[in-house]
Design a protein around this motif. Structure first.
Motif, PDB file in Angstrom:
ATOM      1  N   ALA A   1      20.217  11.035  45.232  1.00  0.00           N
ATOM      2  CA  ALA A   1      18.769  10.769  45.243  1.00  0.00           C
ATOM      3  C   ALA A   1      17.949  12.047  45.188  1.00  0.00           C
TER       4      ALA A   1
ATOM      5  N   GLY B   1      12.824   4.585  44.765  1.00  0.00           N
ATOM      6  CA  GLY B   1      13.382   3.396  44.137  1.00  0.00           C
ATOM      7  C   GLY B   1      12.554   2.957  42.938  1.00  0.00           C
ATOM      8  N   THR B   2      13.047   1.926  42.257  1.00  0.00           N
ATOM      9  CA  THR B   2      12.379   1.456  41.038  1.00  0.00           C
ATOM     10  C   THR B   2      11.833   0.043  41.155  1.00  0.00           C
TER      11      THR B   2
ATOM     12  N   ASN C   1      20.307   2.158  50.147  1.00  0.00           N
ATOM     13  CA  ASN C   1      19.283   1.453  49.375  1.00  0.00           C
ATOM     14  C   ASN C   1      19.899   0.862  48.094  1.00  0.00           C
TER      15      ASN C   1
ATOM     16  N   ASP D   1      17.744  -0.554  45.432  1.00  0.00           N
ATOM     17  CA  ASP D   1      16.834   0.404  44.790  1.00  0.00           C
ATOM     18  C   ASP D   1      15.370   0.043  45.029  1.00  0.00           C
TER      19      ASP D   1
ATOM     20  N   ARG E   1      11.602   0.430  46.147  1.00  0.00           N
ATOM     21  CA  ARG E   1      10.614   1.509  46.253  1.00  0.00           C
ATOM     22  C   ARG E   1       9.768   1.227  47.492  1.00  0.00           C
TER      23      ARG E   1
ATOM     24  N   GLY F   1      15.454   6.302  46.660  1.00  0.00           N
ATOM     25  CA  GLY F   1      15.913   5.103  45.984  1.00  0.00           C
ATOM     26  C   GLY F   1      17.418   4.947  46.178  1.00  0.00           C
ATOM     27  N   ARG F   2      18.064   4.243  45.260  1.00  0.00           N
ATOM     28  CA  ARG F   2      19.518   4.060  45.380  1.00  0.00           C
ATOM     29  C   ARG F   2      20.194   5.433  45.423  1.00  0.00           C
TER      30      ARG F   2
END
Length: 806
Positions: free
Chosen positions: A254, A288-289, A777, A780, A782, A794-795
């Motif tokens: 990350a 994250g996304t 995470n 993923d 956010r 994030g992941r």
């Protein structure tokens, strides 16, 4: 009876070792870790034959007959019994389970001496070296989140400000090996100083909740975070010398983390030394996304030629300009001239690279970034300490400890607004000298009297200079604190008594007196034309505690603790010279007084046959004379032009009251086949006399763990979660930070709820080698933890290798 039995069998080893038949060597291992267990007593039913496992956990059981049942006993493990044929069927490997008593943990933080948790009325959360190793925290701030011991806020990647029971920053006391870290410039806003410590050499950390211990005094309103670093270890009695080496490396995706750690312990008969070094490097953090696109970083500022230009971020989930690096060194030397005296010299050093202040870099003004640059310069922390500890029994003490320490701390701030050429540099240096004396005396066999004193002196130097980045010319700017003499002194004495009234009841009571004196002078008064050039603030305060521990049944405990705490205003409170916030200016007030808290803790703990652990705690806190910001005037004006902005004048005053209350629950259940589940929940609420929310009250938060532990393998699938804080429940200070929060349906800032799924595992793949890996995470998501200026990772995939040689 077990310790007596254990000693008895060591006495007959030399007799039974004379009679041996065909050798049969067995290996004894701890089931959970796969590590050898030395000093296990092995005996038959008649107790006329016995052997003891060596330092490698091995023992020759050939002295026993084929019909003997063999009993395996160790003070720290559950006793087990096998026949010789059963042992052969197990491949001559015997696994033992550690005997865990939740109530018999040893804790240090309450009295500064080791004592059993079952005799302590305070809520304490210890985090052991095994937990630290398995959880693999990147920083000391992340270490504190293990088992949700505290809630953590981050303004930038290189930071971490713990929140405990609605308090943070200079209302939480940080300790390292018995030495106070808090200094005269610890501020009331979120404080990131815990990041300077190295989690890779921490032996144990302890969080004591609330102001329930009189040994600490000022700054412990919310609690104490006490770090105990590894100590040098002398050679075993049977050896002239010993050597152990540990090394670790870790990589995470990350933030492209690259960490390397090495420590070495060399022990001899009378002395030992321990050396530790860790280097960590972190690139820009990726969030994250999924969900909350407003947290993205769509643009950044880069200077091209002599012009600030705003560029589109090609990867808006990458939080540009958040990376940094850090070096940590530690050296300890132990000398034991006599069996009753230990002397330890300790040296700690930490230095970071520049650390971007990410929450300022995402602030906007007129839909453009407000700042082109905002970063902390290298933070440097150095500590020398000498600890003398004697267990020679004397008339007034059974144990005596002296700690003499000198710390040197340096931090700096550097900021420049968009399209301006003036880069401001402000540097603070603090020298801290401290002396602690702690003693205790046992009397009437079961009661203990603790007492001691503490004295700390701070000297602060504050300097500032402006730089024209186009011409290179320097020019004067205002310092953060008075530019003359800044001295802060406090001295304190404490005493407490612990009465054990039978096996079921323990009473604890104590009192502390503290005196503080602050003196500052202003040399250059041309910036503000204050009507004074000296600031003097002197205060004194008593605080105390009284607690009851009742043990109604086996492995159960009820705690009730009443306590008071206080925080004396420091240099940052009293004499900070104009700290600019959005639209606000803070002016000094030398008439500040301490703020006080009055606290009630109630707790219940129960261990059900070592299969189910349950703990529940509730607290209520009343704050008096709270130091708050209130509107004021400067030269008769309600506002003034400062740094190019018209700002309202404020000052810190003792003008408010507040109440805080909440509780936590912890449960752990042992399942068949070495599986376990655990959960913890924390909820709290707080508001001031006007009904406004308290700034450092976190949302409802908790975690759920499902894990397996056996034969050197441990795996944990877990979930972490935080509740929502609506706009109506945000404090006024947080409501003004619109750049950090998501917007609700009405366009107002709020802190959304979130949860993460995570997995981590550790496997001992060789005697000296452990492999660890994990995915954090997994979904993923956010998200941005409450009050934080930077989004969470994030992941994240990580892998770590650890080597231990001894």
């Amino acid at each position: 009876m077990r310790p007596l039995t254990y000693i008895f069998f060591t006495g007959i080893i030399w007799l039974t070792s004379l009679f041996s038949g065909i050798s049969q060597t067995i290996q004894i291992l701890e089931r959970s870790s796969g590590l050898p267990v030395p000093d296990v007593a092995i005996f038959n039913f008649e107790k006329n034959r016995a052997v003891i496992s060596d330092e490698n956990g091995k023992a020759d059981i050939s002295i026993f007959s084929g019909s003997d049942s063999l009993y395996f006993q160790h003070p720290s493990f559950l006793r087990i019994v096998f026949t010789r044929s059963e042992i052969q069927q197990m491949g001559n490997i015997v696994q033992m389970d550690r005997e865990v008593h939740m109530l018999n943990e040893l804790v240090i933080s309450v009295t500064r001496w080791e004592e059993e948790k079952s005799e302590v009325p305070n809520k304490i959360k210890p985090v052991t070296d095994k937990e630290i190793e398995f959880n693999n925290p990147q920083t000391a701030a992340d270490l504190l989140t293990i088992s949700n011991a505290v809630f953590l806020q981050k303004s930038q990647l290189g930071g971490g400000s713990p929140m405990i029971r609605g308090f943070a920053a200079n209302s939480i006391l940080l300790m390292v090996d018995g030495v106070r870290l808090n200094n005269a410039i610890y501020r009331s806003g979120n404080l990131q100083n815990v990041i300077t410590l190295d989690p890779n050499i921490v032996h144990q950390s302890e969080v004591i909740y609330g102001p329930g211990s009189v040994v600490y005094g000022s700054d412990a309103l919310g609690g104490v975070v006490d770090f105990h670093f590894e100590k040098p270890i002398l050679a075993a009695v049977s050896k002239k010398a010993s050597l152990s080496i540990n090394a670790a490396t870790r990589f995470a995706t990350a933030n492209n983390e690259k960490m390397g750690h090495f420590d070495l312990n060399a022990g001899f008969k009378k002395w030992a030394f321990l050396t530790s070094i860790t280097y960590s490097d972190y690139s820009d953090l990726k969030m994250g996304t999924k969900e909350h696109p407003s947290y993205q970083r769509p643009e950044y500022v880069k200077r091209v030629g002599d012009i600030d230009s705003v560029f589109v971020n090609p990867d808006p989930d990458k939080q540009l300009f958040s990376g940094y690096s850090q070096l940590n060194l530690m050296q300890k030397i132990l000398v034991a001239p006599t069996k009753n005296l230990n002397l330890i010299y300790a040296f700690h050093y930490s230095e970071s690279s520049d650390v971007p202040r990410y929450d300022r870099l995402i602030q906007k003004k007129n839909n453009l970034p407000k700042y082109a640059e905002w970063f902390y310069g290298p933070t440097k922390w150095m500590m020398h300490s000498i600890t003398s500890e004697s267990n020679r029994k004397m008339l007034l003490s059974d144990n005596t400890r002296f700690i003499l320490a000198w710390q040197n701390y340096e931090e700096s701030r550097h900021d420049r607004k968009l399209n301006q050429t003036s880069l401001r540099h402000r540097t603070e240096k603090v020298n801290i000298f401290s002396l602690n004396i702690d003693l205790y005396k046992n009397f009437l066999k079961k009661h203990t009297f603790y007492y001691g004193m503490e004295s700390v002196y701070n000297n602060v130097s504050s300097r500032a200079i402006g730089e024209n980045i186009s011409t290179g010319e320097n020019f004067p700017v205002a310092t953060r604190y008075p530019d003359g003499k800044n001295d802060y002194l406090f001295a304190a004495a404490y005493a407490s008594l612990k009465f054990n009234l039978g096996k079921k009841l323990t009473l604890d009571a104590g009192v502390r007196y503290t005196y503080t004196d602050l003196y500052s002078t202003i040399i250059d008064n041309s910036f503000y034309n204050f009507p004074y050039t000296e600031i003097n603030n002197t205060n004194s305060a008593f605080n105390g505690s009284a607690g009851i521990v009742y043990r109604p049944w086996a492995e159960s405990q009820i705690n009730v603790n009443l306590s008071s705490g206080f925080r004396a205003p420091n240099l940052d409170d009293v004499a900070k010279v104009f700290d600019s916030e959005p639209g606000r200016i803070i002016v000094p007030n030398e008439n500040l007084k301490p703020e006080y808290s009055y606290n009630l803790d109630v707790g219940f703990l129960k261990d059900f046959n070592k299969k189910f652990n349950f703990e529940i705690t509730g607290f209520y806190t009343l704050l008096k004379d709270v130091i708050v910001r209130r509107p004021n005037t400067y030269n008769g004006q309600l506002s003034m032009l400062y740094d190019g902005e018209l700002s309202q004048v404020y000052s810190l005053v003792n003008a408010s009251e507040a109440t805080l209350y909440g509780g936590s629950i912890f449960m752990k259940l042992s399942l068949p086949l070495r599986f376990f589940v655990s959960t913890d929940l924390t909820y709290m609420k707080g508001e001031d006399i006007d009904g406004n929310a308290i700034r450092h009250i976190p949302p409802f938060y908790g975690g759920f763990h499902f894990f397996y532990e056996n034969k050197g393998l441990k795996a944990d699938m877990y979930m972490l979660y935080n509740g929502e804080i609506s706009n109506a429940n945000l404090s006024p200070e947080e409501q003004s930070k619109v750049h950090m929060y998501e917007k609700d349906a009405n366009g107002n800032p709020y802190s959304p709820a979130w949860y993460t799924l995570n997995f981590k595992a550790s496997a001992r793949i060789a005697k000296i080698l452990t492999l660890q890996a994990g995915i954090e995470n997994i979904l993923d998501v956010r998200y941005r933890p409450y009050s934080s200026g930077i989004a969470a990772p994030g992941r994240n995939f990580y892998i770590s290798l650890r080597i231990g040689i001894s």
